[in-house]
Scaffold this active site. Structure first.
Site, PDB file in Angstrom:
ATOM      1  N   LYS A 119       0.843  -1.198   0.000  1.00  0.00           N
ATOM      2  CA  LYS A 119       0.000   0.000   0.000  1.00  0.00           C
ATOM      3  C   LYS A 119       0.878   1.248   0.000  1.00  0.00           C
ATOM      4  O   LYS A 119       1.426   1.644   1.031  1.00  0.00           O
ATOM      5  CB  LYS A 119      -0.913   0.037   1.233  1.00  0.00           C
ATOM      6  CG  LYS A 119      -2.020   1.078   1.068  1.00  0.00           C
ATOM      7  CD  LYS A 119      -2.456   1.728   2.351  1.00  0.00           C
ATOM      8  CE  LYS A 119      -1.796   3.055   2.604  1.00  0.00           C
ATOM      9  NZ  LYS A 119      -2.014   4.128   1.639  1.00  0.00           N
ATOM     10  N   SER A 137       4.580   7.766  10.284  1.00  0.00           N
ATOM     11  CA  SER A 137       4.681   8.558  11.508  1.00  0.00           C
ATOM     12  C   SER A 137       4.541   7.669  12.746  1.00  0.00           C
ATOM     13  O   SER A 137       3.942   6.602  12.705  1.00  0.00           O
ATOM     14  CB  SER A 137       3.583   9.616  11.515  1.00  0.00           C
ATOM     15  OG  SER A 137       2.329   8.983  11.456  1.00  0.00           O
ATOM     16  N   GLU A 150       9.066   1.449  11.205  1.00  0.00           N
ATOM     17  CA  GLU A 150      10.092   2.480  10.958  1.00  0.00           C
ATOM     18  C   GLU A 150       9.367   3.808  11.078  1.00  0.00           C
ATOM     19  O   GLU A 150       8.594   4.183  10.201  1.00  0.00           O
ATOM     20  CB  GLU A 150      10.663   2.345   9.546  1.00  0.00           C
ATOM     21  CG  GLU A 150      11.309   1.011   9.260  1.00  0.00           C
ATOM     22  CD  GLU A 150      12.662   0.848   9.928  1.00  0.00           C
ATOM     23  OE1 GLU A 150      13.111   1.786  10.623  1.00  0.00           O
ATOM     24  OE2 GLU A 150      13.251  -0.223   9.776  1.00  0.00           O
ATOM     25  N   CYS A 186      12.959  10.973   7.531  1.00  0.00           N
ATOM     26  CA  CYS A 186      12.926  10.496   8.916  1.00  0.00           C
ATOM     27  C   CYS A 186      14.307  10.569   9.557  1.00  0.00           C
ATOM     28  O   CYS A 186      14.424  10.669  10.761  1.00  0.00           O
ATOM     29  CB  CYS A 186      12.411   9.071   8.957  1.00  0.00           C
ATOM     30  SG  CYS A 186      13.289   8.002   7.837  1.00  0.00           S
ATOM     31  N   GLU A 223       8.964  16.307  15.437  1.00  0.00           N
ATOM     32  CA  GLU A 223       9.478  16.152  14.083  1.00  0.00           C
ATOM     33  C   GLU A 223       8.797  17.183  13.178  1.00  0.00           C
ATOM     34  O   GLU A 223       7.581  17.189  13.047  1.00  0.00           O
ATOM     35  CB  GLU A 223       9.160  14.742  13.602  1.00  0.00           C
ATOM     36  CG  GLU A 223       9.762  14.437  12.267  1.00  0.00           C
ATOM     37  CD  GLU A 223       9.562  12.984  11.885  1.00  0.00           C
ATOM     38  OE1 GLU A 223       8.441  12.491  12.051  1.00  0.00           O
ATOM     39  OE2 GLU A 223      10.523  12.353  11.422  1.00  0.00           O
TER      40      GLU A 223
HETATM   41  P1  NDP Z   1       1.757   8.476   7.889  1.00  0.00           P
HETATM   42  O1  NDP Z   1       2.093   7.734   9.120  1.00  0.00           O
HETATM   43  O2  NDP Z   1       0.629   9.386   7.901  1.00  0.00           O
HETATM   44  O3  NDP Z   1       1.516   7.475   6.671  1.00  0.00           O
HETATM   45  C1  NDP Z   1       2.349   6.398   6.399  1.00  0.00           C
HETATM   46  C2  NDP Z   1       1.563   5.342   5.654  1.00  0.00           C
HETATM   47  O4  NDP Z   1       0.571   4.817   6.523  1.00  0.00           O
HETATM   48  C3  NDP Z   1       0.809   5.878   4.440  1.00  0.00           C
HETATM   49  O5  NDP Z   1       0.804   4.891   3.431  1.00  0.00           O
HETATM   50  C4  NDP Z   1      -0.584   6.088   4.987  1.00  0.00           C
HETATM   51  O6  NDP Z   1      -1.583   6.030   3.983  1.00  0.00           O
HETATM   52  C5  NDP Z   1      -0.707   4.905   5.926  1.00  0.00           C
HETATM   53  N1  NDP Z   1      -1.737   5.058   6.956  1.00  0.00           N
HETATM   54  C6  NDP Z   1      -2.330   6.199   7.393  1.00  0.00           C
HETATM   55  N2  NDP Z   1      -3.246   5.912   8.344  1.00  0.00           N
HETATM   56  C7  NDP Z   1      -3.229   4.563   8.514  1.00  0.00           C
HETATM   57  C8  NDP Z   1      -3.949   3.659   9.347  1.00  0.00           C
HETATM   58  N3  NDP Z   1      -4.863   4.099  10.217  1.00  0.00           N
HETATM   59  N4  NDP Z   1      -3.669   2.357   9.263  1.00  0.00           N
HETATM   60  C9  NDP Z   1      -2.723   1.886   8.424  1.00  0.00           C
HETATM   61  N5  NDP Z   1      -2.029   2.698   7.589  1.00  0.00           N
HETATM   62  C10 NDP Z   1      -2.266   4.021   7.642  1.00  0.00           C
HETATM   63  O7  NDP Z   1       3.114   9.167   7.502  1.00  0.00           O
HETATM   64  P2  NDP Z   1       3.374  10.112   6.272  1.00  0.00           P
HETATM   65  O8  NDP Z   1       2.957   9.450   5.027  1.00  0.00           O
HETATM   66  O9  NDP Z   1       2.801  11.435   6.594  1.00  0.00           O
HETATM   67  O10 NDP Z   1       4.970  10.178   6.278  1.00  0.00           O
HETATM   68  C11 NDP Z   1       5.650  11.003   7.107  1.00  0.00           C
HETATM   69  C12 NDP Z   1       6.056  10.309   8.395  1.00  0.00           C
HETATM   70  O11 NDP Z   1       6.718   9.063   8.143  1.00  0.00           O
HETATM   71  C13 NDP Z   1       7.039  11.114   9.173  1.00  0.00           C
HETATM   72  O12 NDP Z   1       6.672  11.210  10.518  1.00  0.00           O
HETATM   73  C14 NDP Z   1       8.369  10.342   9.061  1.00  0.00           C
HETATM   74  O13 NDP Z   1       9.233  10.493  10.129  1.00  0.00           O
HETATM   75  C15 NDP Z   1       7.927   8.955   8.904  1.00  0.00           C
HETATM   76  N6  NDP Z   1       8.927   8.215   8.139  1.00  0.00           N
HETATM   77  C16 NDP Z   1       9.738   7.325   8.783  1.00  0.00           C
HETATM   78  C17 NDP Z   1      10.730   6.655   8.119  1.00  0.00           C
HETATM   79  C18 NDP Z   1      11.564   5.639   8.781  1.00  0.00           C
HETATM   80  O14 NDP Z   1      12.145   4.799   8.125  1.00  0.00           O
HETATM   81  N7  NDP Z   1      11.667   5.623  10.098  1.00  0.00           N
HETATM   82  C19 NDP Z   1      10.969   6.879   6.685  1.00  0.00           C
HETATM   83  C20 NDP Z   1      10.059   7.800   6.103  1.00  0.00           C
HETATM   84  C21 NDP Z   1       9.088   8.430   6.823  1.00  0.00           C
HETATM   85  P3  NDP Z   1      -2.174   7.370   3.274  1.00  0.00           P
HETATM   86  O15 NDP Z   1      -1.120   8.394   3.328  1.00  0.00           O
HETATM   87  O16 NDP Z   1      -2.470   6.881   1.896  1.00  0.00           O
HETATM   88  O17 NDP Z   1      -3.408   7.739   3.991  1.00  0.00           O
END
Ligand code: NDP
Length: 451
Positions: free
Chosen positions: A156, A210, A231, A265, A355
């Site tokens: 996804k 996140s 992650e 991140c 962050e």
């Molecule tokens: P989100 O946590 O909002 O989204 C991450 C993924 O989870 C997206 O595909 C999103 O789908 C999906 N998602 C959202 N809600 C749900 C749910 N209730 N259940 C299951 N999946 C869900 O993060 P962002 O996309 O905003 O990315 C930014 C964040 O990711 C930052 O905080 C960053 O630090 C972190 N990050 C961490 C990394 C690491 O390796 N540690 C690397 C990159 C980013 P959709 O967006 O389609 O709704």
């Protein structure tokens, strides 16, 4: 209300680049059923053949590097040079896991009364949920080990940035990987993602995103005792000692925060500087930040593009109050631009605790080595970080003392296909990349044979 179709926007131009139909629970269930149907076949493909298919996929990614990089650049607003490097890494990751397929195996253990042996077995169907900041790259970090171990996949992508994953799905079929082994479902996280987390036929969730959403994934996975790799976010420290090569540290520091417009991140967004070098380093850092080339992502010289969306820009802006130490320039007109921004802060300020996920760095002074370690670790996160010093013993001492999964000394670089990546504390758990990732996509079965 559930939308049937939605538009994708180029963040640099605000132009529509595609319109897609949105999947829901029904399509997610269908994808899981296909992955489940493909599992027995895929797990039983001879390891050398599975390796050959992954190798072919890696080669196809190399052959389509320019196309994939353009897709990623337009969809995320990434500078084209950086996008090419990311797609290059995707190919390397598939090459690495092609090579790893037949090098991850069980053992025989000396016991009395018989023979004890272990098998490494795939988990089954795994759900891979990835964010918008490095869409294809992070997908490959999960796909590589998942496929190498013999799992089938429902991927996804983030709804904002699904285009590269959809193109990759075609290349996966072109490589000869059987239908159903990898399924891509494009839809909102709270519907498609959540369904994957809840689905009884999904054995594991590999999640990057996140910390807030990760917390919900972990709670949701409890109902079916799913395995999870998380992650999550970070608030990493860039620790600069007075005995460092200050010119080199200052030249590198902007790219540790402003790469990918800070939507990283691993961003070293707290720059900790020893007080005796603070003024000099601060001036060098301002000079280096002024040189970051912000502008059209399609321009080969560009180093930083826009943020992902107007909404995200508002969130980033909310962190900068008052006059910053330095504020860079951005293009005028359309696009979700935000300038490179340096702010002097204390580690208790919001800007040092949360962050930002944008091009904003907090400059924080420290008194001595112990103070640096205390401040660096005073955060709920623990993903990455850098240490700048010419004293080798100090570098190792501080590296041992920092709460982080991934560190670099006299360098910003901490991500390679062959080395483990992941966080501690609220940055998550489990390791991606390298041989370590294979442990997260396999189960150990122990068999005792009485002789
Ligand atoms: P989100 O946590 O909002 O989204 C991450 C993924 O989870 C997206 O595909 C999103 O789908 C999906 N998602 C959202 N809600 C749900 C749910 N209730 N259940 C299951 N999946 C869900 O993060 P962002 O996309 O905003 O990315 C930014 C964040 O990711 C930052 O905080 C960053 O630090 C972190 N990050 C961490 C990394 C690491 O390796 N540690 C690397 C990159 C980013 P959709 O967006 O389609 O709704």
């Amino acid at each position: 209300m559930h939308r049937m179709s939605f538009a994708l926007i180029n963040p640099a131009t605000e132009e529509r680049i595609a319109e897609l139909e949105e999947a829901g629970v029904e399509q997610t269930d269908e994808a899981v059923a296909r992955a489940r149907a493909a599992f027995e076949g895929w797990r039983n493909v001879a390891p050398t053949d599975r390796a050959r298919l992954l190798r072919r996929l890696a080669t196809l990614v190399e052959e389509h590097l320019e196309e994939l990089a353009r897709i990623e650049s337009q969809n995320v607003g990434k500078p084209i040079g950086g996008a090419r490097a990311e797609v290059g890494m995707v190919a390397q990751v598939f090459h690495f896991y092609a090579g790893a397929v037949d090098k991850h195996y069980g053992e025989t253990i000396p016991v009395g009364g018989g023979v004890d042996l272990t098998f490494r077995e795939p988990l089954g169907v795994v759900g891979l949920i990835v964010p918008w900041n490095f869409p294809l790259n992070i997908a490959s970090w999960k796909l590589g080990p998942a496929l190498a171990c013999g799992n089938t996949v429902v991927l996804k992508p983030a709804e904002l940035t699904p285009l590269s994953a959809l193109r990759l799905a075609e290349l996966i079929l072109d490589a000869g990987i059987p239908e159903g082994v990898v399924n891509v479902v494009v839809g909102p996280g709270r519907i498609v993602g959540q369904r994957l987390v809840e689905h009884p036929d999904v054995a594991k969730i590999g999640f990057t995103g996140s910390t807030e959403v990760g917390r919900g994934v972990m709670a949701g996975a409890a109902a079916t005792i799913k395995r999870v790799t998380l992650e999550l976010g970070g608030k990493s420290a860039n620790v600069v000692f007075a005995d460092a090569d200050l010119e080199q540290a200052a030249a590198a520091a902007p790219y540790a925060v402003f790469d990918n417009a800070g939507q990283d991140c691993c961003a070293r967004s707290r720059i900790l500087v020893e007080r005796s070098a603070y003024d000099r380093f601060g001036q060098l850092l301002i000079d280096a930040t002024r040189n970051v080339k912000v502008g059209d992502p399609q321009d080969e010289a560009t180093e930083m593009g826009p943020l992902i969306s107007a909404q995200h820009r508002e969130t980033v802006a909310s962190f900068v109050n008052g006059e910053p130490l330095f504020r860079g320039e951005t293009p005028l007109g359309k696009g979700f631009w935000f300038p490179c921004t340096l702010v002097e802060a204390s580690n208790d300020d919001r800007i040092a605790r949360e962050e930002v996920f944008g091009p904003v760095a907090a400059l924080i002074p420290f008194a001595d080595e112990a103070d640096a370690i205390r401040i660096a670790n005073d955060t709920p996160y623990g993903l990455s970080g850098s240490i700048w010093t010419e004293n080798g013993a100090r570098a190792l001492r501080v590296a041992r003392a920092l709460d982080a999964g991934v560190l670099s000394v006299n360098s910003n670089s901490s991500v390679r296909p062959s080395t483990p990546f992941g966080g501690v504390k609220q940055s998550g758990f489990g390791r991606e990349l390298g041989m370590h990732a294979l442990d997260g996509y396999s189960e150990v079965k122990n068999v005792f044979v009485a002789t």
